[in-house]
Design an enzyme around this catalytic site. Structure first.
Site, PDB file in Angstrom:
ATOM      1  N   GLU A 273       1.015  -1.070   0.090  1.00 31.67           N
ATOM      2  CA  GLU A 273       0.054  -0.153  -0.056  1.00 31.67           C
ATOM      3  C   GLU A 273       1.042   1.428   0.128  1.00 31.67           C
ATOM      4  O   GLU A 273       1.725   1.323   1.042  1.00 31.67           O
ATOM      5  CB  GLU A 273      -0.565   0.023   1.295  1.00 31.67           C
ATOM      6  CG  GLU A 273      -1.798   1.010   0.929  1.00 31.67           C
ATOM      7  CD  GLU A 273      -2.928   1.272   2.680  1.00 31.67           C
ATOM      8  OE1 GLU A 273      -3.492  -0.111   3.421  1.00 31.67           O
ATOM      9  OE2 GLU A 273      -2.945   2.091   3.885  1.00 31.67           O
ATOM     10  N   GLU A 278      -2.714  11.272   3.236  1.00 28.79           N
ATOM     11  CA  GLU A 278      -3.296  11.117   3.761  1.00 28.79           C
ATOM     12  C   GLU A 278      -3.378  11.860   5.029  1.00 28.79           C
ATOM     13  O   GLU A 278      -2.416  12.914   5.332  1.00 28.79           O
ATOM     14  CB  GLU A 278      -2.944   9.779   4.909  1.00 28.79           C
ATOM     15  CG  GLU A 278      -3.447   8.410   3.866  1.00 28.79           C
ATOM     16  CD  GLU A 278      -3.435   7.402   5.195  1.00 28.79           C
ATOM     17  OE1 GLU A 278      -4.431   6.620   5.739  1.00 28.79           O
ATOM     18  OE2 GLU A 278      -2.442   7.596   5.072  1.00 28.79           O
TER      19      GLU A 278
END
Ligand SMILES: [Ca+2]
Ligand SMILES: [Ca+2]
Length: 394
Positions: A273, A278
């Protein structure tokens, strides 16, 4: 003066007044009261583009009445929400009503319901009831699109030695289903998240050259969208630029990220990932870049780093460009073209290095979760992420 003489004089004066009135054959020139009988509430659409405020006199009169008026802002803003007016209006002799028209600004963007005042500032030949008269115009939202300014950092159209191999500029009028599909449901997504992901245009749509992902509160529930390019657009290596404006607030969790295209078979985190962006909405000026890896979920590991916007700025204020520069040697994260973190191909140590395979994109706004925590009274909805483009250069 003796009483009888006083009575006679009064009668004589009264007779003169009556006879003058009769000779002209019209009512006496009274000064009527002016009133705004109603406020106006109207949906912001073409049918209601003109708010027509009636002005009435409590009686007609024999001479023209002049009324001076102007609009004044409340929550509605002059020239943005309505066209300001200032002027005078004649109510002709013999009539008892007139209309003041205020044009409102009709657009396609969602707004709060907003109010302006229409005030009578003065009159000639009439009185203002209670010394002032005003009506309130309330412009009621009927739009669903979010309006954003295009301000913010813009990345280069090209890079030396690389060419654009794919992009979505979101310039059409619909989500390109050759690029994106939807994750759906309210499973918590492994993080005890609250939102239900939908494919509704309430939660994801394209407008004004941007993809909007909208997290909404619906009673005690939340809806949002999670777009992914799995099976549609997958890439191994490249300079990847994503220009976006982010949501904010306690419990809001936007992300621009990638998973290995072998995810359906390999599972997470073995597929790898790459979190390009974020942000935890309660710290809306802190960007996190991270990778997750591990042979299986019991050996999950991650490394990452954060960078900050200057004090007082947030990622919700304007667009920023979130990038990775990814090749066989490793991954570098950039904010507005400034590198802030790098890993190399030895970063996973004894664990497999999965970042040498094709990956697909995920764009989402989560509500709640173990990491961001949960919305509280300070969190406002709807919250949205606007994505201007996703570009891959190789
Ligand atoms: Ca609007
Ligand atoms: Ca665009």
């Amino acid at each position: 003066m003796p009483l009888m003489q006083r009575v006679f004089l009064f009668a004589a004066i009264a007779a003169i007044f009556v006879s003058v009135g009769c000779q002209k054959d019209e009512p006496p020139a009274v000064a009527p009261n002016v009133q705004f009988p109603i406020d106006i509430n109207g949906l912001e659409n073409e049918e209601n583009r003109f708010f027509e405020f009636p002005v009435v006199l409590d009686q007609s009169t024999t001479r023209d009445i002049t009324i001076f008026y102007e609009t004044r802002p409340l929550t509605a803003e002059a020239d943005v929400d309505y066209i300001p007016v200032q002027g005078s209006l004649t109510v002709p002799a013999g009539t008892a009503s007139a209309t003041i028209t205020v044009e409102i600004v009709v657009d396609e963007y969602i707004e709060e319901d907003e109010e302006f005042r229409l005030v009578i500032t003065g009159t000639q030949g009439a009185f203002l009831v209670d010394g002032i008269q005003e009506a309130i115009g309330t412009i009621i939202n009927d739009d669903t699109f979010i309006g954003v300014s295009d301000n913010g950092h813009v990345s280069a159209d090209s890079y030396p030695g690389k060419s654009l191999v794919w992009s979505d500029e979101f310039s059409g009028d619909a989500i390109d289903l050759g690029h994106w599909t939807y994750d759906l449901g309210a499973s918590g997504w492994g993080n005890q998240e609250l939102q239900n992901y939908t494919s509704s245009s309430d939660n994801a749509y394209v407008n004004d050259g941007k993809l909007f992902i909208v997290a909404k509160q619906e009673g005690i529930h939340y809806s949002s969208a999670r777009m992914k390019s799995i099976g549609l657009q997958e890439f191994q290596y490249g300079r990847i630029d994503v220009r976006a404006m982010l949501p904010y607030g306690q419990g809001i969790w936007p992300a621009i990220w990638m998973l290995g295209a072998n995810y359906p078979n390999a599972g997470w985190p073995a597929c790898g990932e790459i979190d390009i962006m974020e942000v935890i909405g309660s710290s809306p000026n802190i960007l996190h870049g991270t990778i997750h890896y591990g042979a299986d979920w019991t050996q999950h590991n991650y490394v990452g780093q954060s960078t900050y916007l200057p004090s007082g700025e947030t990622f919700a204020d304007e667009f920023h460009v979130f990038s990775i520069d990814w090749d066989e040697n490793g991954i570098t994260w950039l904010l507005d073209d400034v590198p802030f973190y790098s890993v190399n191909a030895s970063v996973t140590g004894s664990q497999p290095y999965p970042f040498d395979n094709p990956f697909f994109f995920i764009l989402n706004v989560a509500v709640g979760g173990q990491w961001p925590g949960y919305p509280d009274a300070s969190t406002t909805f709807p919250q949205f992420m606007a994505v201007d483009y996703v570009r891959v250069f190789q």
